[in-house]
Write an enzyme that holds these catalytic residues in place. Structure first.
Site, PDB file in Angstrom:
ATOM      1  CE  LYS A  25     -19.531 -24.605 -56.878  1.00 39.27           C
ATOM      2  NZ  LYS A  25     -20.284 -25.329 -55.830  1.00 39.27           N
ATOM      3  CG  HIS A  70      -7.701 -23.390 -60.465  1.00 42.64           C
ATOM      4  ND1 HIS A  70      -6.625 -23.462 -59.625  1.00 42.64           N
ATOM      5  CD2 HIS A  70      -8.725 -22.940 -59.704  1.00 42.64           C
ATOM      6  CE1 HIS A  70      -6.983 -23.084 -58.413  1.00 42.64           C
ATOM      7  NE2 HIS A  70      -8.254 -22.757 -58.424  1.00 42.64           N
TER       8      HIS A  70
END
Length: 873
Positions: free
Chosen positions: A538, A147
């Protein structure tokens, strides 16, 4: 570069230790010398002007508008040079703090006391017998991912490592004046080179670049560190470690998504996955060969004083018959040293395994282990220290890393599988993407044939919504290879709030899949699922996501008990607080009772890999802390205490979760919010940093909603604005929904989850700067959004302090508080430079040349702020 008065600017700032102050001043002085030599005294003067101005602004002695005017008055080239200077300073300050941390760890170890959060402390608290019982099922499984959260180029990282080596030499006890002078000269040379090294990547990384970068952590740290952790536990269980068979069994297993994670990354192909496992194997076999040859060369015990066993003697004779040219050469070099002869022969066989010389190669790690244990058993009778010392370390390394180093895991989105199956069932021509899905499964089969099932068998399905999403992978495997389909453990990944709530029903449906039934029978009813922290945070906000994830773990633990399944939960945590980050050991202790059960699997991402595995002492401490927490969390006493607290505060937690999620959604789902976020942050420009091979967003163009945006740039961009919104937004409203402050304080004192949630929010709030954040928020032209964010910040800060009882943020975290407060002014300097660039890029009509130059300034400041805050996404 370092302000000597900075440490005294507030009584609230923790005093900097002398050793750390010395190193920061030394490195800062050398950097200042380089700046003067390379950029002229006027560059150094401008850097000093800005440094003093931001400190004065923090003290309230000048207005921040003065700084805005100062940086606006510089030519862009000068602003770029100043941004580079502050970025280099942060790299050096981080290095100095790392050295201080290592020195502190060694000093504590030298004191001979049991360190807190260590394996020895776990043995002391739980008792030898209980730890021995837990060891049977203990498994710590870090998974390295690609990532894109490491902002530094590899060239910058290696330059910093060279400076680190010279600083160690400079500070080494007993060094003479001439030796210290030479180390200082070399440091100056390396800092000069760091200054000349481009901070920004000129080309985008490809997946194999990411694989090779991760291999550096293995080569430099992991391979040597792992047996030290086992030795630490073995010694804690019995001080005679090294003279008897080991009591500690290997419990660390590394995994990797690097080169296997193709969710949203079309650059990860079946060819890349195949090459990845070959690179991993090359590195681990090289390391094993080197270690075996080193031990063999030192094992000079004569047959007179360490006679070999009849079994070893017979094995040598067989080797002479089968490979006379290899063994005769070894025997000539090592006469009357049978153990040395045998291990040199073993090293030759490892080398042959690496070269694919099938006549001499080992077919499996088990064959190598058998030969090493043959040596150990022969030595044990007459030379136990040689049997259970370095040779035991090598055995542990083979048991941990095998011939594949880390289990390569594949990940793909459920919608990709659904589309591929639709094409296959239709019977027409297959798209390139569907062909690639089938090729990936064939590569998994090839890996298993060559390296064994443990090298690659887990297949993670992101956005799993139903058991059909799992069954799809098994059906695709049949299309790809028919009866020769590889062994697969298909792992559902639950990410959204709704998916977390539905997860037990999905697992129930999985029990009807024939392939799942067979795997349960073959593995003793073991099953793995993955929990996604980034996307849930999120979607729901940090507080609601934390509490919903806990509820999901409780429900899944109950489901596993009901269905007689040994469930391992794989925690997809990011490095940043807004993505489930924070101290890993405290996170383990905050898990739902029964959900750990001696097994903990977690992702290690981006800058976290280098922060935790960049130095062997820090890596060992990190793994000991996590292993300590796993052992404690698996004990009935800790579990019962946590369960009691969770039940007592369940109603209060629901109030916090509901209110915080409502506040978070009211902001992030409001019309115009995604566009506003793009204006107030450097989101649009982050892709130009070329952090990794994976695209920053799903689809093309500006994000129309947060669903289009990946969690990493979401967190990264908010960190750059000094708002850090994903780490705390909504929590204040959630806490305010609870009438009783006493109840909140009791939950903070008694419930580990609530304690960790508030402490992590406090860390995120401490890295937020309201005055600078206000300047960023003003760029969007939406006063309502800006006011909403600032009011929630004030509410959250006030209530977190009231609940924790702290008079200031991080009052009880001296080391972190010092790090944040000493960096803040220098981060301010880069933020002002970034604001200049961002404001012009957002509001002015610019020529292509000026836009490129301002973009360079913006990206350099982004890089520097990431170094200063020590986190990206």
């Amino acid at each position: 570069m370092i302000d000597q008065g900075l440490e005294r600017r507030s009584a609230a700032v923790t005093e900097m230790p002398d050793e750390l102050r010395h190193d920061v001043r030394l490195l800062g002085k050398l950097l200042g010398q380089v700046l003067a030599e390379q950029g002229g005294e006027d560059l150094l003067a401008d850097v000093e002007r800005l440094r003093k101005a931001v400190i004065a602004a923090r003290r309230g002695e000048i207005s921040a508008d003065v700084i805005t005017e100062m940086v606006a008055g510089w030519e862009i080239e000068r602003a770029v040079a100043v941004a580079r200077a502050f970025t280099c300073y942060f790299h050096l300050a981080n290095l100095a703090e790392e050295h201080y941390r290592i020195r502190t760890l060694r000093e504590r170890d030298a004191e001979g006391r049991v360190q807190r959060e260590s394996l020895a402390q776990a043995v002391h608290e739980l008792g030898h017998e209980r730890v021995s019982e837990l060891l049977e099922g203990l498994e710590l499984h870090p998974v390295l991912t690609a990532h894109p959260t490491e902002a530094r180029r590899r060239a910058v990282v290696t330059a910093i490592q060279r400076i680190s080596g010279q600083l160690s030499e400079y500070n080494a006890p007993g060094r003479g004046a001439s030796e210290r002078a030479e180390s200082k000269r070399r440091m100056l040379e390396e800092i000069d080179l760091l200054w000349r090294t481009a901070q920004l990547r000129s080309t985008k990384l490809d997946p194999l670049d990411e694989v090779r970068t991760a291999m550096a952590a293995f080569d430099e740290t992991l391979f040597r560190m792992v047996p030290q952790v086992y030795r630490s536990l073995d010694t804690a269980l019995d001080e005679r470690s090294g003279t008897r068979p080991p009591l500690a069994r290997p419990f660390i297993r590394y995994g990797s998504w690097i080169g296997g994670d193709r969710d949203g990354n079309p650059n990860v192909t079946s060819k890349v996955t195949r090459e990845t496992i070959q690179i991993q194997s090359e590195h681990v076999l090289t390391a094993l060969e080197t270690a075996c040859a080193r031990i063999a060369r030192t094992l000079t015990a004569s047959a007179q004083f360490a006679p070999c066993s009849p079994e070893l003697k017979a094995a040598l004779a067989t080797a002479v018959d089968a490979h006379p040219e290899v063994v005769s050469e070894v025997a000539t070099r090592s006469p009357r040293e049978p153990h040395r002869q045998w291990l040199l022969f073993v090293a030759a066989r490892i080398a042959a395994t690496r070269r694919r010389d099938l006549d001499l190669a080992y077919r499996t790690p088990a064959e190598l282990l058998a030969d090493l244990r043959l040596t150990q058993e022969s030595l044990a009778a007459s030379a136990p220290r040689q049997a259970y010392g370095e040779l035991q370390h090598l055995i542990w390394q083979v048991e941990t890393f095998g011939f594949h180093l880390a289990e390569l895991e594949v990940r793909q989105h459920s919608q990709v599988h659904a589309a591929a199956l639709a094409e296959l069932r239709a019977g027409g021509a297959l798209s390139e993407r569907t062909e690639e899905v089938l090729a990936t499964i064939r590569v998994i089969g090839w890996i298993q044939e060559r390296y064994g099932v443990t090298a690659c068998s887990r297949y993670v399905v992101s956005f799993t919504r139903s058991a059909e999403d799992i069954a799809a992978v098994y059906e695709l495997a049949r299309h790809a290879l028919g009866d020769r389909a590889p062994v697969l453990d298909v792992v559902p990944l639950f990410e959204s709030g709704q998916d977390l709530a539905n997860s037990p029903d999905v697992l129930t449906g999985m029990l009807d899949i024939p392939e799942v039934q067979r795997r349960l029978a073959d593995t003793g009813r073991r099953m793995e699922i993955m929990l996604g922290y980034s996307d849930s945070a999120k979607e729901l906000g940090p507080a609601a996501a934390t509490l919903r994830l806990y509820e999901a773990q409780e429900a899944l633990t109950a489901w596993a008990a009901e269905h007689d399944v040994q469930l391992r939960m794989f925690h997809g945590r990011g490095g940043a607080l807004g993505r489930g980050g924070g101290p890993a050991n405290r996170a383990v202790l905050a898990q739902a009772p029964g959900s750990v059960a001696g097994r903990f699997k977690v992702t290690e991402q981006g800058e976290v890999i280098f922060a935790r595995y960049g130095h062997i002492a820090i890596a060992r401490r990190h793994l000991e802390q996590v292993a300590n927490a796993v052992l404690l969390a698996s004990s009935p006493t800790v579990g019962a205490r946590t369960a009691t607290a969770a039940e007592r505060f369940r109603g209060m937690a629901e109030q916090v979760a509901t209110a915080s999620e409502q506040a978070y959604r009211a902001l992030t789902e409001a019309p115009g919010f995604p566009e506003w976020f793009g204006l107030v942050s450097p989101l649009e420009e982050l892709g130009s940093l070329r952090l990794g091979s994976r695209p920053a967003r799903r689809g093309l163009g500006a994000p129309r909603s947060l669903d289009d945006l990946r969690a990493i740039p979401w967190v990264f961009a908010w960190a750059q604005t000094r708002v850090n919104l994903p780490g705390w937004y909504g929590l204040g409203t959630g806490l305010a929904a609870v009438d009783s402050l006493d109840e909140l304080r009791a939950a903070y004192a008694e419930w580990p989850l609530f304690n960790v949630m508030l402490d992590n929010a406090e860390m995120s709030l401490a890295k937020t700067d309201r005055s600078i954040a206000k300047r960023y928020l003003a760029l969007g032209g939406r006063e309502d959004f800006a006011q909403q964010v600032l009011e929630e910040y004030d509410r959250t800060r006030d209530l977190v302090l009231r609940v924790t009882g702290h008079t200031r943020l991080l009052e009880n975290r001296k080391v972190l508080s010092r790090a944040v407060q000493l960096r803040d002014p220098y981060v301010d300097a880069l933020s002002h430079l970034q604001l200049r660039a961002l404001r012009a890029l957002r509001t002015e009509t610019l020529s292509d040349q000026d836009r490129d130059r301002l973009s360079t300034l913006l990206l350099l400041s982004v890089n520097g702020v990431a170094a200063g805050l020590q986190n990206t996404g």
